[in-house]
Design a protein around this motif. Structure first.
Motif, short mmCIF file in Angstrom:
data_model
loop_
_atom_site.label_atom_id
_atom_site.label_comp_id
_atom_site.label_asym_id
_atom_site.label_seq_id
_atom_site.Cartn_x
_atom_site.Cartn_y
_atom_site.Cartn_z
N ILE A 171 -25.88 -12.59 10.49
CA ILE A 171 -25.41 -12.61 8.60
C ILE A 171 -27.09 -13.22 7.94
O ILE A 171 -27.71 -12.16 6.82
CB ILE A 171 -24.87 -13.77 8.57
N ILE A 172 -27.55 -13.78 8.61
CA ILE A 172 -29.15 -14.36 8.50
C ILE A 172 -30.03 -13.77 8.56
O ILE A 172 -31.20 -13.52 7.29
CB ILE A 172 -29.34 -16.17 8.95
N ASP A 173 -29.80 -13.06 9.67
CA ASP A 173 -31.24 -12.03 9.89
C ASP A 173 -31.11 -11.39 8.56
O ASP A 173 -31.95 -10.65 8.65
CB ASP A 173 -30.63 -11.53 11.53
N VAL A 174 -29.73 -10.36 8.77
CA VAL A 174 -30.20 -9.38 7.47
C VAL A 174 -30.15 -9.92 6.31
O VAL A 174 -30.97 -8.82 4.75
CB VAL A 174 -27.91 -8.86 8.03
N ILE A 175 -29.86 -11.10 5.94
CA ILE A 175 -30.38 -11.84 4.69
C ILE A 175 -31.83 -12.05 4.30
O ILE A 175 -32.24 -11.35 3.41
CB ILE A 175 -29.18 -12.63 4.29
N ALA A 176 -32.50 -11.87 5.04
CA ALA A 176 -33.64 -12.62 5.45
C ALA A 176 -34.65 -10.96 5.31
O ALA A 176 -35.55 -10.80 4.46
CB ALA A 176 -33.82 -13.40 6.68
N GLU A 177 -34.72 -10.10 6.23
CA GLU A 177 -34.65 -8.51 6.42
C GLU A 177 -34.11 -8.43 4.74
O GLU A 177 -35.44 -7.89 3.92
CB GLU A 177 -34.04 -8.51 7.05
N HIS A 178 -33.78 -8.45 4.03
CA HIS A 178 -32.98 -7.38 3.14
C HIS A 178 -34.33 -8.82 1.39
O HIS A 178 -35.11 -7.64 0.85
CB HIS A 178 -31.63 -8.14 2.45
N PHE A 179 -34.37 -9.58 1.94
CA PHE A 179 -34.41 -10.48 1.07
C PHE A 179 -36.30 -10.26 1.09
O PHE A 179 -36.94 -11.18 0.69
CB PHE A 179 -34.15 -11.76 0.54
N ASN A 180 -36.64 -9.61 2.11
CA ASN A 180 -38.27 -10.05 2.89
C ASN A 180 -38.85 -11.91 3.23
O ASN A 180 -39.76 -11.73 2.75
CB ASN A 180 -39.26 -9.43 2.08
N ILE A 181 -37.45 -12.14 3.41
CA ILE A 181 -38.33 -13.89 4.30
C ILE A 181 -37.93 -13.94 5.25
O ILE A 181 -37.54 -12.72 6.24
CB ILE A 181 -37.67 -14.55 3.16
N THR A 182 -38.28 -14.89 5.94
CA THR A 182 -37.69 -14.49 7.90
C THR A 182 -36.55 -16.19 7.49
O THR A 182 -36.05 -16.63 6.99
CB THR A 182 -38.96 -15.69 8.52
N SER A 183 -36.08 -15.59 8.74
CA SER A 183 -34.18 -16.27 9.17
C SER A 183 -34.88 -17.12 8.63
O SER A 183 -34.20 -18.11 9.22
CB SER A 183 -34.52 -15.93 10.33
N ALA A 184 -36.20 -17.87 9.45
CA ALA A 184 -36.67 -19.29 9.25
C ALA A 184 -36.54 -20.09 8.42
O ALA A 184 -36.28 -20.90 8.04
CB ALA A 184 -37.79 -19.57 10.65
N ASP A 185 -37.09 -19.15 7.15
CA ASP A 185 -37.09 -19.48 6.04
C ASP A 185 -35.90 -20.61 5.53
O ASP A 185 -35.38 -21.05 4.87
CB ASP A 185 -37.32 -18.66 4.97
N ILE A 186 -34.85 -19.05 6.00
CA ILE A 186 -33.23 -19.88 5.41
C ILE A 186 -32.50 -20.95 6.27
O ILE A 186 -32.06 -22.25 6.06
CB ILE A 186 -32.76 -18.41 6.02
N TYR A 187 -33.22 -21.01 8.01
CA TYR A 187 -32.69 -22.60 8.31
C TYR A 187 -33.78 -23.46 7.84
O TYR A 187 -33.40 -24.79 7.95
CB TYR A 187 -32.95 -22.33 9.47
N SER A 188 -34.77 -23.30 7.46
CA SER A 188 -35.85 -24.09 6.97
C SER A 188 -35.04 -25.07 5.66
O SER A 188 -34.55 -25.04 4.73
CB SER A 188 -37.28 -23.76 6.70
N VAL A 189 -36.19 -26.18 5.36
CA VAL A 189 -35.88 -27.16 3.80
C VAL A 189 -36.44 -27.14 2.92
O VAL A 189 -36.36 -27.60 1.76
CB VAL A 189 -36.48 -28.68 4.54
N ASN A 190 -37.13 -25.75 2.73
CA ASN A 190 -38.57 -25.57 1.74
C ASN A 190 -36.85 -24.33 0.08
O ASN A 190 -36.26 -24.18 0.92
CB ASN A 190 -38.66 -23.98 1.84
N LYS A 191 -37.22 -25.45 -0.25
CA LYS A 191 -36.67 -25.21 -1.51
C LYS A 191 -36.84 -24.59 -2.81
O LYS A 191 -36.47 -24.24 -4.38
CB LYS A 191 -36.41 -26.64 -2.34
N SER A 192 -38.18 -23.87 -2.52
CA SER A 192 -38.63 -22.52 -3.52
C SER A 192 -37.44 -21.39 -3.35
O SER A 192 -36.56 -21.38 -2.60
CB SER A 192 -40.09 -22.29 -3.32
N ARG A 193 -37.75 -20.71 -5.28
CA ARG A 193 -36.34 -20.68 -5.50
C ARG A 193 -36.37 -19.21 -4.86
O ARG A 193 -35.06 -18.60 -3.78
CB ARG A 193 -36.74 -20.05 -6.93
N ASN A 194 -37.21 -18.28 -4.07
CA ASN A 194 -37.70 -17.21 -3.42
C ASN A 194 -36.68 -17.09 -2.09
O ASN A 194 -35.75 -16.22 -1.32
CB ASN A 194 -38.40 -17.26 -3.02
#
Ligand SMILES: Nc1ncnc2c1ncn2[C@@H]1O[C@H](COP(=O)(O)OP(=O)(O)OP(=O)(O)O)[C@@H](O)[C@H]1O
Length: 453
Positions: free
Chosen positions: A365-388
């Protein structure tokens, strides 16, 4: 020429099966071959040497020349001679022949040489998945720059966006042959821009003239300009010039403007000025109708049970749906056997395998979402709080909860050691957004289909 071009995939597929060409050899040596011209009985095949290098010509003609000739004879029922040329040689010859060309004429040709003659409204099957996109495209084709400007068409891979764009271009030209219509992929737009800056023989001014002195601009797969700042900048000005002078712009993408998070705001808002329409995966009836259309266009006669077998099993991508039919026909020719369900099962065993069913995991799920929003899966797992990042992460929380058995705290552990209340808050936010924003509902549907086609 068109007949051979139309059957080119089938010819290559036949050669692949007949000579047991492995997938990797097929992709490397055969897919870069394109029909350049057909004169009398001589077919000139161009080799994309940018992809596989100039030395490949000898190798390809020695190893695949005769098998390819046999495959062509078999599929076309006619004998042809073959010659191979490097694409770069064709380019150089063209450039030499075009000393001081008429810029507008040349531009028009450039854009149009990419139009597939088969991609017209007549050959486009309308179903519940694409009726709005079809109606909007036809309306724009009938009255360019009058109703929806820009028209923004989005949808998953192989669902007919390019087909619709070419249909609009053909239609406008049929009504008015002198209309200056330009079709280009955003990748080509980018490459030409880079070339105009780098190459001493061309200038950015020529590039600008080419794209700003037209009546209709169709730009395919806009998502590829994401993150390319100078291309976005150039496209922004192209867009403004055309829009201000009431010229039609049609854009396609794999996702709606609001999901292209890293796209500059000023471009995103412009994309939303006109009409945004989506294409979804086709339902069973539409898949059957598309197969029947292809059967008719290719002059085939296929047993209805075979059609049903394909339509039942190949669901989410029309390119694959058509490819499945091509594979079955190629195998039947090769084995000199009639097309029936057993043969279809054999031809499609790699495409339709019961073991292929993907297990839905949070990682998927995370891989598909990351690809869809042009970010990396690592971004989703991270603590980064920017809106993107935070927005796709909340969508991931929501879909992990909806599509898997993971508990709130399991999802929390997976996503940067967050506690279960944070996950609950994220899910709650998405649920509220779905209720008040229909496009959010749509994004969730698109993502769910991508995860579980
Ligand atoms: N509604 C339809 N009726 C008939 N053929 C269709 C339809 N939709 C798609 N196709 C066919 O499916 C194939 C893939 O379509 P197309 O290339 O337009 O997809 P796309 O959405 O542009 O894909 P990509 O995301 O890869 O750019 C083409 O051969 C096209 O003719």
């Amino acid at each position: 020429m068109n007949e051979i071009q139309d059957k080119w995939d089938e010819i290559l597929e036949y050669l692949k099966i007949e000579h047991c060409v492995t997938d990797v050899s097929f992709k490397t040596w055969l897919l870069p071959l394109k029909v350049y011209s057909v004169r009398d009985n001589l077919i000139t095949i161009s080799i994309d040497d940018k992809m596989i290098g100039p030395d490949s010509k000898n190798f390809i003609s020695r190893k695949y020349g005769i098998p390819l000739k046999v495959a062509i004879t078999e599929i076309m029922d006619e004998n042809y001679d073959l010659e191979f040329v490097l694409a770069s040689q064709i380019e150089t010859t063209k450039k030499k022949n075009e000393s001081l060309p008429d810029l507008k004429g040349k531009n028009q040709k450039n854009g149009l040489s990419f139009l597939n003659p088969r991609y017209t409204f007549d050959t486009f099957v309308v179903g519940a998945n694409n009726n709005l996109a079809h109606a909007a495209s036809l309306a724009v084709a009938e009255s360019p720059a009058e109703i929806y400007n820009p028209l923004f068409i989005y949808g998953g891979v192989g669902l007919g966006k390019t087909h619709l764009m070419h249909s609009i271009a053909h239609y406008i030209l049929e009504q008015n042959a002198s209309s200056k219509v330009m079709y280009v992929t955003s990748e080509k737009f980018t490459n030409e821009l880079i070339e105009s800056i780098r190459n001493v023989n061309t200038t950015p001014t020529e590039f600008r003239e080419k794209y700003r002195n037209i009546d209709v601009l169709l730009i395919d797969d806009i998502q590829f300009i994401i993150g390319k700042e100078s291309t976005q900048e150039e496209f922004f000005h192209t867009f403004n010039t055309l829009h201000e002078s009431k010229k039609q712009i049609i854009i396609s993408s794999d996702k709606p403007p609001k999901d292209i998070l890293t796209l500059e705001e000023r471009l995103r808002s412009r994309f939303e000025w006109g009409l945004t329409v989506d294409i979804q995966s086709p339902d069973y009836e539409t898949r059957m109708a598309i197969l029947k259309k292809k059967e008719e266009l290719d002059g085939l006669q296929i047993d209805n049970e075979v059609m049903k077998y394909i339509a039942t099993n190949v669901k989410s991508n029309i390119r694959e749906l058509e490819g499945a039919l091509t594979k079955i026909v190629a195998l039947s020719r090769l084995k000199k056997q009639e097309v029936n369900v057993t043969l279809a099962e054999e031809a499609l065993k790699d495409l339709i395998s019961p073991d292929d069913k993907k297990q839905i995991t949070p990682e998927l799920i995370i891989d598909v979402i990351a690809e869809h929003f042009n970010i990396t899966s690592a971004d989703i797992y991270s603590v980064n709080k920017s809106r993107n990042i935070a927005y796709p992460r909340q969508v991931a929380m929501y879909l992990c909860r909806k599509l898997t058995d993971y508990s709130l705290s399991d999802i929390g552990k997976l996503m940067g050691k967050r506690d279960h209340t944070t996950i609950l808050h994220g899910i709650d936010k998405v649920e509220k957004n779905i209720k008040k924003d229909p496009s959010m509902q749509n994004t969730i549907e698109v993502l769910t289909k991508k995860i579980n086609p």
